[in-house]
Design a protein around this motif. Structure first.
Motif, PDB file in Angstrom:
ATOM      1  N   THR A   8     -51.638 -17.236  25.965  1.00  0.00           N
ATOM      2  CA  THR A   8     -52.220 -18.177  26.919  1.00  0.00           C
ATOM      3  C   THR A   8     -51.094 -18.937  27.607  1.00  0.00           C
ATOM      4  OG1 THR A   8     -52.381 -19.995  25.343  1.00  0.00           O
ATOM      5  CG2 THR A   8     -54.269 -18.504  25.488  1.00  0.00           C
ATOM      6  N   ASP A   9     -51.373 -19.404  28.780  1.00  0.00           N
ATOM      7  CA  ASP A   9     -50.412 -20.231  29.498  1.00  0.00           C
ATOM      8  C   ASP A   9     -51.175 -21.121  30.463  1.00  0.00           C
ATOM      9  OD1 ASP A   9     -47.989 -21.304  30.160  1.00  0.00           O
ATOM     10  OD2 ASP A   9     -47.284 -19.587  31.313  1.00  0.00           O
ATOM     11  N   GLU A  10     -50.544 -22.198  30.817  1.00  0.00           N
ATOM     12  CA  GLU A  10     -51.136 -23.114  31.787  1.00  0.00           C
ATOM     13  C   GLU A  10     -50.046 -23.547  32.748  1.00  0.00           C
ATOM     14  OE1 GLU A  10     -50.593 -26.625  28.580  1.00  0.00           O
ATOM     15  OE2 GLU A  10     -52.277 -25.285  28.577  1.00  0.00           O
ATOM     16  N   SER A  12     -49.312 -26.464  36.156  1.00  0.00           N
ATOM     17  CA  SER A  12     -49.730 -27.531  37.053  1.00  0.00           C
ATOM     18  C   SER A  12     -49.136 -27.216  38.415  1.00  0.00           C
ATOM     19  CB  SER A  12     -49.219 -28.876  36.539  1.00  0.00           C
ATOM     20  OG  SER A  12     -49.589 -29.900  37.426  1.00  0.00           O
ATOM     21  N   MET A  46     -54.508 -28.084  37.732  1.00  0.00           N
ATOM     22  CA  MET A  46     -54.077 -27.508  36.470  1.00  0.00           C
ATOM     23  C   MET A  46     -54.903 -26.260  36.238  1.00  0.00           C
ATOM     24  SD  MET A  46     -53.127 -29.317  33.068  1.00  0.00           S
ATOM     25  CE  MET A  46     -52.727 -28.445  31.592  1.00  0.00           C
ATOM     26  N   HIS A  48     -55.385 -22.521  33.758  1.00  0.00           N
ATOM     27  CA  HIS A  48     -55.163 -21.940  32.444  1.00  0.00           C
ATOM     28  C   HIS A  48     -55.629 -20.491  32.468  1.00  0.00           C
ATOM     29  CE1 HIS A  48     -56.132 -20.923  28.264  1.00  0.00           C
ATOM     30  NE2 HIS A  48     -55.154 -21.748  27.953  1.00  0.00           N
ATOM     31  N   SER A  50     -55.383 -16.464  30.117  1.00  0.00           N
ATOM     32  CA  SER A  50     -55.056 -15.794  28.857  1.00  0.00           C
ATOM     33  C   SER A  50     -55.130 -14.285  29.034  1.00  0.00           C
ATOM     34  CB  SER A  50     -56.002 -16.242  27.747  1.00  0.00           C
ATOM     35  OG  SER A  50     -57.329 -15.908  28.080  1.00  0.00           O
ATOM     36  N   TYR A  82     -60.050 -29.457  26.753  1.00  0.00           N
ATOM     37  CA  TYR A  82     -59.813 -28.063  26.389  1.00  0.00           C
ATOM     38  C   TYR A  82     -60.930 -27.492  25.536  1.00  0.00           C
ATOM     39  CZ  TYR A  82     -55.148 -26.850  28.074  1.00  0.00           C
ATOM     40  OH  TYR A  82     -54.096 -26.515  28.848  1.00  0.00           O
TER      41      TYR A  82
END
Length: 87
Positions: A8-10, A12, A46, A48, A50, A82
């Motif tokens: 996973t990564d997020e 901004s 933001m 997110h 995966s 989340y």
């Protein structure tokens, strides 16, 4: 074994802002055509996402009012946001 792992990564992403350069002469210092308005804040998003072996999760764009919907006074992304919106 890697088939059981989810990455996973997020991020901004900042929208608007940055530096603007204007070439002008000394006499044009306060000429309205050479002035650029400045804003106190900026817009940001933001996101997110995966991935896993053979699977791509949804790209989630967080809404700024999700935290206020959960009763928080500020528009922040925290663990409660989340858990509520990523499950």
């Amino acid at each position: 074994m890697w088939a059981a792992v989810i990455w996973t990564d997020e991020a901004s992403i900042r929208i608007e802002g940055g530096q603007i350069f204007v070439t002008r002469s000394v006499e044009e210092k306060y000429d309205i055509d050479c002035c650029v308005p400045k804003f106190r804040g900026y817009s940001s998003w933001m996101i997110h996402g995966s991935i896993s072996h053979g699977y791509k999760g949804p790209l989630v764009v967080f809404e700024k009012d999700w935290s206020t919907e959960l009763g928080y006074k500020t528009k922040t992304i925290n663990g409660d946001v989340y858990r509520t919106y990523m499950s």
